[in-house]
Design an enzyme around this catalytic site. Structure first.
Site, PDB file in Angstrom:
ATOM      1  N   GLU A 171      -1.037  12.874  23.543  1.00  0.00           N
ATOM      2  CA  GLU A 171      -1.859  13.857  24.260  1.00  0.00           C
ATOM      3  C   GLU A 171      -3.100  14.221  23.456  1.00  0.00           C
ATOM      4  OE1 GLU A 171       1.625  15.849  27.000  1.00  0.00           O
ATOM      5  OE2 GLU A 171       1.196  16.695  25.041  1.00  0.00           O
ATOM      6  N   ASN A 185      -1.605  21.257  26.275  1.00  0.00           N
ATOM      7  CA  ASN A 185      -0.316  21.933  26.164  1.00  0.00           C
ATOM      8  C   ASN A 185      -0.399  23.447  26.243  1.00  0.00           C
ATOM      9  OD1 ASN A 185       1.705  19.789  25.791  1.00  0.00           O
ATOM     10  ND2 ASN A 185       0.283  19.195  24.175  1.00  0.00           N
ATOM     11  N   THR A 235       7.932  13.360  28.369  1.00  0.00           N
ATOM     12  CA  THR A 235       9.200  13.000  27.781  1.00  0.00           C
ATOM     13  C   THR A 235       9.086  11.510  27.536  1.00  0.00           C
ATOM     14  OG1 THR A 235      10.884  14.556  28.535  1.00  0.00           O
ATOM     15  CG2 THR A 235      11.455  12.256  28.694  1.00  0.00           C
ATOM     16  N   LYS A 270       7.214   5.500  29.470  1.00  0.00           N
ATOM     17  CA  LYS A 270       6.319   6.636  29.655  1.00  0.00           C
ATOM     18  C   LYS A 270       6.498   7.577  28.472  1.00  0.00           C
ATOM     19  CE  LYS A 270       6.807  10.333  31.525  1.00  0.00           C
ATOM     20  NZ  LYS A 270       7.301  11.468  30.722  1.00  0.00           N
TER      21      LYS A 270
END
Lengths: 412, 412
Positions: free
Chosen positions: A284, A407, A197, A186
């Site tokens: 992301e 974020n 993370t 992940k």
């Protein structure tokens, strides 16, 4: 999943078919670590005799589970793994250490092994105490449901801001005996301590002694997970663990350089590289996968530093997002790396198109052709430094407004 | 200006009133370097006897004007400065060197001085040859219009993606004689090789010999321009020049540590810090000015590295953009700096609010109060490492979707 973001356009077209790994069984559960009614814990059982290896974040402020794993790793043996999402158990001080000890105690009881044979990983919010008493009863019950398949379950259980589950597998023979490697990962930001993370767990039924396993992992990570960057940020929790159960019946090997391991080494490196690329493909907000290739540096180490300088440059990454073959920004990133480089020897290409050569724009450079290339989903940026024979490759993704939204709007 | 972006909300409320600096005259012109009908060149004349000092980009691929300035600086004397926008004359190889030589020749003729008394700076697109023949006639004509005021003209002439002109000034006495310091700067990304770059020119009518002037500048830059970061990227062209005409009639000083310079040193540092803060306040897409304060590090150097790690973290910067007091990301940035730090000794505050203490969330931390603080225009992040007496401060801004838009949509 924390976000209902659409699946990354860079996701692999199909999920690999991962077979069982002899000696590995798992089950997932809802422990209510942060939210109710959400799968948030993975319990994985390993047969007796399983060896372990690990590499961890270089952060000076590592999470409590990272400290736990580092402490138990010298024993070299593993019987269980507990991974939770929702709470990273990082920056939790003494309470964090107590939570890891209690988790290991509950898991060891559930699996019937020693506490120092339990490995732990956590991802989620930082700074909140993790209430490990929630595992009481839950892990016992989960241990009654352990199964060798399907691998998609643990891959999904460890997701946070990831938009797709990450699995990779390979089969090779060691002295005629087939062994399986299966890995899950992940990671979407190279980290966001709130939720993302990088965690990865790789399993094999080969029989490899712990020091050799560690040597294989430490070498394999260099050009896979350590050659990927999303935003240059480093988690307090990054963890990569490799377990070898030995349950395949293949001969037990004690030396990482044993020639019988040649194919296994390549296969392991392939699985690690595959998982690492999937992490980059799920960066992301990513719309493009960027491969930064550096050749002609004075050494591989120098090539890596230059490649990382390019791959971490916000200006290079926003230019790729804008489909702009902005080689001026690549020159800038080479220049700021601090490594030996001479303007008049640099050659820069985007894909097959050489845009700059010998310290100036390539006279044959065609802006329309280059703009067309930049519409691709995978962008190769290649820089030849012209000084030596050191080369390296780093993977990253573009920097889009969605990265900022994910974020920046996270809590608001 | 390249963009018609609205003026940064962080712009100073008023433009300072900058008086003449004896021995300094200037004029701007349209040389058609990249676009027609646009002010794109600044010619500045300095009285005979002017001394010079400079600091430049650390890039290994510096622009041709940076190489020119470095070559002439050892003479220590200056009579003229030519600054253009539209073309950075960077990554232009041999043609770039020829362009600087020709520019200096034309300027020297226009001002009646030696070529090695001419300083040059360029900002704009990278990799395009700069046609210096365009200065023929233009600089001669410009030299007939030189005037000591108004300073807003050169400040505006050097703007690119800047949303407001940057000026700062101070007056102090040296042995009873009043001297003036006046400075201008440009810079919005810490660089975008296409258009932005950090340039600053500071002038005084004090009389200071070149080696002493260089010592003052090198020291003054440490806690001003070198303590600002927008995106961690470094221009091929960053240039800061300081000129002392001596035309005030103040006594000539040869030693930077001369006690007669005490007030001047402080005033110069103030002007440099003021200009550097204006650069941070005009960070591309910036909505908030962020002051990262680190105390209790093992040394000032260590504090600087930790502060830079926080100030350059995309995750910290997007959190500030989202008005999220995300101290977990601050822990992450401290951890990845690689400097001595211990989780259990860290204290983190946002403004006056202590959010984390001794390796865990502060029990008294109030999320509502902290969210209210994050709505401010200026955000203080303070980290006490708890190990020593080293402290430092770095300025940056938040990372917004507008940064990505400015840098990603630039050519498209």
């Amino acid at each position: 999943m924390a976000h209902d973001a659409p699946v990354s356009p860079l996701a692999p077209k199909k999920v690999p078919d991962v077979g069982p790994v002899a000696g590995v069984r798992f089950a997932t559960a809802e422990a209510g670590i942060r939210y109710r009614d959400r799968t948030d814990v993975l319990l994985l059982a390993l047969d007796a005799g399983t060896t372990a290896a690990g590499v961890f974040t270089r952060s000076k402020c590592p999470s409590a589970p990272v400290e736990w794993c580092r402490a138990v790793l010298p024993h070299g043996l593993a019987r269980g793994l507990v991974v939770n999402s929702g709470n990273a158990n990082a920056f939790t001080g003494k309470k964090g250490r107590e939570a890891t000890a209690l988790t290991a105690k509950i898991a060891a009881k559930a699996l019937g092994c020693r506490e120092d044979e339990i490995y732990l990983a956590s991802t989620g919010v930082i700074g909140e105490p993790l209430d490990a008493t929630k595992y009481e009863g839950v892990l016992d019950a989960t241990a009654t449901r352990l199964a060798p398949l399907p691998w998609i379950d643990p891959a999904k259980a460890i997701m946070t801001t990831d938009t797709f589950p990450k699995l990779a597998t390979a089969k090779v023979k060691i002295e005629g005996v087939e062994v399986t490697i299966a890995g899950i990962a992940k990671g979407a930001g190279m980290i966001a301590p709130d939720m993302a993370t990088m965690l990865s767990f790789v399993f094999t039924d080969a029989a490899i002694e712990a020091p050799a396993l560690q040597a294989l992992l430490s070498k394999g990570v260099t050009d896979s997970f350590n050659a990927v960057t999303i935003d240059g940020d480093t988690s307090t929790s990054d963890t990569l663990l490799l377990f070898a159960t030995g349950a395949s019946g293949a001969p037990r090997i004690a030396d990482a350089k044993d020639p019988r391991l040649a194919r296994f080494r390549r296969a392991l490196t392939g699985v690690l590289a595959d998982l690492a690329e999937q992490v980059a493909r799920d960066g992301e907000g990513a719309r493009k996968l960027v491969r930064v290739n550096v050749t002609g540096a004075v050494s591989k180490k120098s090539a890596r530093r230059i490649a990382m300088s390019i791959a971490n440059s916000p200006l290079v990454k926003t230019a790729v997002a804008g489909e702009d073959a902005n080689w001026g920004r690549v020159v800038m990133a080479v220049g700021k790396a601090g490594e030996p480089a001479e303007r008049d020897r640099l050659t820069i290409s985007f894909g097959p198109i050489r845009v700059a050569h010998e310290g100036a724009r390539d006279p044959a450079y065609d802006e329309a052709e280059t703009s067309a290339y930049m519409k691709n989903e995978v962008i190769d940026i290649t820089v030849d430094i012209g000084l030596g024979r050191g080369s390296d490759r780093v993977l990253t993704c573009d920097l889009t407004k969605e990265y900022v939204a994910i974020n920046g709007d996270y809590r608001s």
